[in-house]
Scaffold this motif. Structure first.
Motif, short mmCIF file in Angstrom:
data_model
loop_
_atom_site.label_atom_id
_atom_site.label_comp_id
_atom_site.label_asym_id
_atom_site.label_seq_id
_atom_site.Cartn_x
_atom_site.Cartn_y
_atom_site.Cartn_z
N UNK A 139 41.44 37.08 45.94
CA UNK A 139 40.74 36.68 44.72
C UNK A 139 41.00 37.68 43.59
N UNK A 140 40.95 38.97 43.91
CA UNK A 140 41.18 39.98 42.89
C UNK A 140 42.62 39.95 42.39
N UNK A 141 43.58 39.85 43.31
CA UNK A 141 44.98 39.83 42.92
C UNK A 141 45.32 38.63 42.06
N UNK A 142 44.70 37.51 42.34
CA UNK A 142 44.99 36.28 41.60
C UNK A 142 44.24 36.17 40.28
N UNK A 143 43.29 37.08 40.04
CA UNK A 143 42.47 36.97 38.83
C UNK A 143 41.31 36.01 38.97
N UNK A 144 41.06 35.56 40.21
CA UNK A 144 39.99 34.58 40.41
C UNK A 144 38.61 35.16 40.13
N UNK A 145 38.44 36.46 40.39
CA UNK A 145 37.15 37.09 40.09
C UNK A 145 36.88 37.07 38.59
N UNK A 146 37.94 37.26 37.80
CA UNK A 146 37.80 37.22 36.34
C UNK A 146 37.48 35.79 35.87
N UNK A 147 38.16 34.81 36.51
CA UNK A 147 37.90 33.41 36.16
C UNK A 147 36.43 33.07 36.41
N UNK A 148 35.90 33.52 37.55
CA UNK A 148 34.49 33.27 37.85
C UNK A 148 33.58 33.98 36.87
N UNK A 149 33.96 35.18 36.47
CA UNK A 149 33.17 35.92 35.48
C UNK A 149 33.11 35.16 34.17
N UNK A 150 34.26 34.65 33.73
CA UNK A 150 34.28 33.90 32.47
C UNK A 150 33.46 32.62 32.57
N UNK A 151 33.56 31.94 33.72
CA UNK A 151 32.82 30.69 33.88
C UNK A 151 31.31 30.92 33.86
N UNK A 191 62.38 27.51 71.08
CA UNK A 191 61.92 28.59 71.94
C UNK A 191 62.69 29.87 71.67
N UNK A 192 61.96 30.97 71.55
CA UNK A 192 62.58 32.25 71.26
C UNK A 192 62.61 32.59 69.79
N UNK A 193 62.13 31.70 68.93
CA UNK A 193 62.15 31.95 67.49
C UNK A 193 61.02 32.87 67.06
N UNK A 194 61.25 33.47 65.90
CA UNK A 194 60.22 34.23 65.20
C UNK A 194 60.01 33.57 63.86
N UNK A 195 58.80 33.67 63.34
CA UNK A 195 58.54 33.17 62.00
C UNK A 195 59.46 33.87 61.02
N UNK A 196 60.04 33.12 60.09
CA UNK A 196 60.97 33.67 59.11
C UNK A 196 60.28 34.79 58.34
N UNK A 197 60.76 36.05 58.45
CA UNK A 197 60.09 37.14 57.76
C UNK A 197 60.18 37.04 56.25
N UNK A 198 61.07 36.18 55.75
CA UNK A 198 61.17 36.00 54.31
C UNK A 198 60.42 34.75 53.85
N UNK A 199 59.65 34.16 54.76
CA UNK A 199 58.90 32.96 54.42
C UNK A 199 57.77 33.25 53.45
N UNK A 200 57.12 32.22 53.00
CA UNK A 200 56.07 32.37 52.01
C UNK A 200 54.86 33.08 52.60
N UNK A 201 54.45 34.21 52.01
CA UNK A 201 53.25 34.88 52.49
C UNK A 201 52.02 34.08 52.12
N UNK A 202 50.90 34.38 52.75
CA UNK A 202 49.70 33.58 52.53
C UNK A 202 49.05 33.86 51.18
N UNK A 203 49.25 35.07 50.64
CA UNK A 203 48.61 35.38 49.36
C UNK A 203 49.66 35.48 48.25
N UNK A 204 50.16 36.67 47.98
CA UNK A 204 51.03 36.85 46.83
C UNK A 204 52.19 37.78 47.18
N UNK A 205 53.43 37.32 47.02
CA UNK A 205 54.57 38.21 47.28
C UNK A 205 54.72 39.22 46.16
N UNK A 206 55.14 40.42 46.51
CA UNK A 206 55.42 41.45 45.49
C UNK A 206 56.79 42.06 45.75
#
Length: 206
Positions: A139-151, A191-206
């Motif tokens: 929430x903090x990284x996305x600015x959602x806390x600020x959005x809630x503050x403004x609302x 079988x034997x695979x690993x999740x793609x380490x370059x896949x989309x992260x759940x929050x925010x890539x940096x």
């Protein structure tokens, strides 16, 4: 639930904590998977498991075993469980399980058919990869806390009532990663695979 559930017979080793991982594997259990949850031992002499994952509802439908992964005998138990598993789900910070000897390459040597699935807030190969990721972090990284503050017209950032990002994290891993891992065909995991380490992260890539 009548009839055969779609994940019946699939063995899942659950090495997760907090919310996203335990709820993800709980849903796999709801779909019929045989989920074994690895719990840390209790603190201060308490012999029971330490449910760092939160409410028992997040772990219903699973079997549980108390294992101290920092002790050689506990590590041996975890490796034996991984040898018998079809899928492993973990959501520790990148490098944490590797340091214990439970990383993808280490377990692949023991069980070449193991599907190794990782839940990560910021991905495995980003500058924020080793940071913890919780609902409030997103929430903090996305600015959602600020959005809630403004609302609300307040003078301080305001936390949302529902931790949306951690549920998005969970849902992405349930419907994106594990389902893809178990689905046959060109878009599924083998079988034997690993999740793609370059896949989309759940929050925010940096």
């Amino acid at each position: 639930m009548p009839g055969r559930r779609i994940l019946a017979g699939v063995r899942v080793l659950d090495i997760t904590q907090i919310v996203a991982g335990p709820v993800c594997t709980r849903m796999l259990a709801d779909l019929g998977a045989n989920v074994v949850k690895v719990d840390a031992p209790g603190r201060d002499g308490d012999e029971g498991p330490r449910r760092s994952a939160g409410p028992a509802a997040q772990n219903s439908g699973k079997r549980s075993i108390v294992v101290d992964l920092k002790r050689p005998e506990g590590l041996a138990v975890a490796k034996k469980l991984a040898q018998a598993a079809d899928v492993l789900v973990q959501n520790y910070r990148p490098g944490a399980l590797e340091a214990l000897g439970l990383g993808y390459e280490q377990l692949r040597a023991l069980n070449p058919r193991l599907i190794y699935t990782t839940i990560s807030g910021f991905g495995d190969n980003t500058s924020f990869a080793r940071r913890g990721a919780f609902g409030a972090t997103a929430h903090a990284e996305a600015g959602w806390l600020w959005v809630q503050q403004q609302a609300q017209g307040g003078d301080q950032p305001l936390r949302a009532g529902r931790h949306g990002s951690r549920h998005r994290d969970r849902d992405e891993r349930l419907y994106g990663r594990p389902r893809g891992a178990l689905r046959p065909g060109p878009h599924g995991r083998r079988p034997g695979d690993q999740r793609d380490p370059h896949g989309q992260p759940a929050c925010f890539p940096r």
